[in-house]
Design a protein around this motif. Structure first.
Motif, PDB file in Angstrom:
ATOM      1  N   MET A  30       0.891  -1.094   0.050  1.00 46.58           N
ATOM      2  CA  MET A  30      -0.045  -0.103  -0.017  1.00 46.58           C
ATOM      3  C   MET A  30       0.963   1.331   0.046  1.00 46.58           C
ATOM      4  N   ASP A  31       1.980   1.350   0.916  1.00 47.70           N
ATOM      5  CA  ASP A  31       2.874   2.419   0.785  1.00 47.70           C
ATOM      6  C   ASP A  31       3.294   2.456  -0.575  1.00 47.70           C
ATOM      7  N   GLY A  32       3.815   1.533  -1.120  1.00 46.16           N
ATOM      8  CA  GLY A  32       4.720   1.480  -2.461  1.00 46.16           C
ATOM      9  C   GLY A  32       3.567   2.113  -3.593  1.00 46.16           C
ATOM     10  N   LEU A  33       2.243   1.620  -3.579  1.00 46.06           N
ATOM     11  CA  LEU A  33       1.227   2.221  -4.354  1.00 46.06           C
ATOM     12  C   LEU A  33       1.066   3.447  -4.086  1.00 46.06           C
ATOM     13  N   ALA A  34       1.002   3.998  -2.949  1.00 45.28           N
ATOM     14  CA  ALA A  34       0.535   5.438  -2.785  1.00 45.28           C
ATOM     15  C   ALA A  34       1.580   6.344  -3.164  1.00 45.28           C
ATOM     16  N   LEU A 100       8.832  12.496   0.213  1.00 41.41           N
ATOM     17  CA  LEU A 100      10.161  12.130   0.789  1.00 41.41           C
ATOM     18  C   LEU A 100      10.319  10.507   0.245  1.00 41.41           C
ATOM     19  N   PRO A 101      11.779  10.243   0.277  1.00 37.80           N
ATOM     20  CA  PRO A 101      11.932   9.017  -0.007  1.00 37.80           C
ATOM     21  C   PRO A 101      10.962   7.790   1.006  1.00 37.80           C
ATOM     22  N   LEU A 106       8.585   6.260   6.522  1.00 32.95           N
ATOM     23  CA  LEU A 106       8.478   4.875   7.157  1.00 32.95           C
ATOM     24  C   LEU A 106       9.066   5.150   8.415  1.00 32.95           C
ATOM     25  N   ALA A 107      10.347   5.738   8.490  1.00 32.15           N
ATOM     26  CA  ALA A 107      11.178   5.864   9.745  1.00 32.15           C
ATOM     27  C   ALA A 107      10.465   7.043  10.535  1.00 32.15           C
TER      28      ALA A 107
END
Length: 161
Positions: A30-34, A100-101, A106-107
Motif C-alpha cells: 500500500m505504501d509503495g502504491l501510494a 520524501l523517500p 516510514l522511519a
C-alpha cells in the motif's frame, strides 16, 4: 457470533499467524502504491481511493457476516472523532510518502510509538520503566540514523511524517 464460533476461531492460531503475516505484508505494498500514484495524482485522491476500496471490501465482508444493527456504533460522536484523526494521519503520511523517500517517511512513522511512550507520564499519568525508556532511546537513535537529520537536508515534508 456465538461462543462456539469464538472458541473455534481462537483454536486456530496458525490462521491468525497467516492473516497477520498477510496484513503486515500488504502494508508495504500500500505504501509503495501510494508513492507511485502520488506522482500522478493528488494526495487527497490517493487517500480517497484507499478508503473507498477499503470501505467497499470491508462493508461486503461485514454485511455478509453480521446483522446491520451490530454495525451501528454505540458512541457515534467518538467514532467520528476517531475517524477524523485516522483520516488526517493518513493524509499526512501519504503526503510524506509523496515528497520524501519511502524509507524516510516510514522511519518518521515509526517515531509515533516512541513519542507516545515519552509523553505518557505527562499526558496519561503512566510511568515508563527503565527498559521502555531504553527502547525509546534506541528506537529514536535508529530513526535518526535512517533519516540523517540536519538542517542542510531538512525537508518540510518531514513534518508530515
Amino acid at each position: 457470533m456465538s461462543t462456539d464460533n469464538r472458541v473455534q476461531t481462537a483454536a486456530r492460531p496458525l490462521l491468525g499467524v497467516a492473516l497477520m503475516a498477510l496484513g503486515v505484508g500488504i502494508l508495504p505494498v500500500m505504501d509503495g502504491l501510494a508513492k507511485h500514484l502520488s506522482a500522478e495524482y493528488h494526495v487527497v485522491q490517493v487517500t480517497w481511493a484507499r478508503y473507498l476500496f477499503h470501505f467497499v471490501l470491508l462493508a461486503a465482508l461485514l454485511l455478509w457476516r453480521l446483522p446491520l444493527r451490530e454495525l451501528i456504533p454505540r458512541r457515534l460522536g467518538l467514532q467520528i472523532v476517531r475517524s477524523a484523526f485516522l483520516l488526517s494521519t493518513t493524509l499526512c503520511y501519504f503526503g510524506a510518502i509523496a515528497f520524501l523517500p519511502l524509507a524516510n517517511a516510514l522511519a518518521l512513522a515509526f517515531i509515533g510509538p516512541l513519542v507516545s511512550t515519552a509523553l505518557a507520564p505527562w499526558l496519561l499519568g503512566e510511568h515508563a520503566g527503565a527498559r521502555r525508556w531504553l527502547a525509546v532511546v534506541v528506537g529514536f537513535s535508529g530513526t535518526l540514523v535512517v533519516i540523517r537529520p540536519g538542517w542542510a537536508a531538512f525537508e518540510w515534508a518531514s513534518l508530515l511524517g
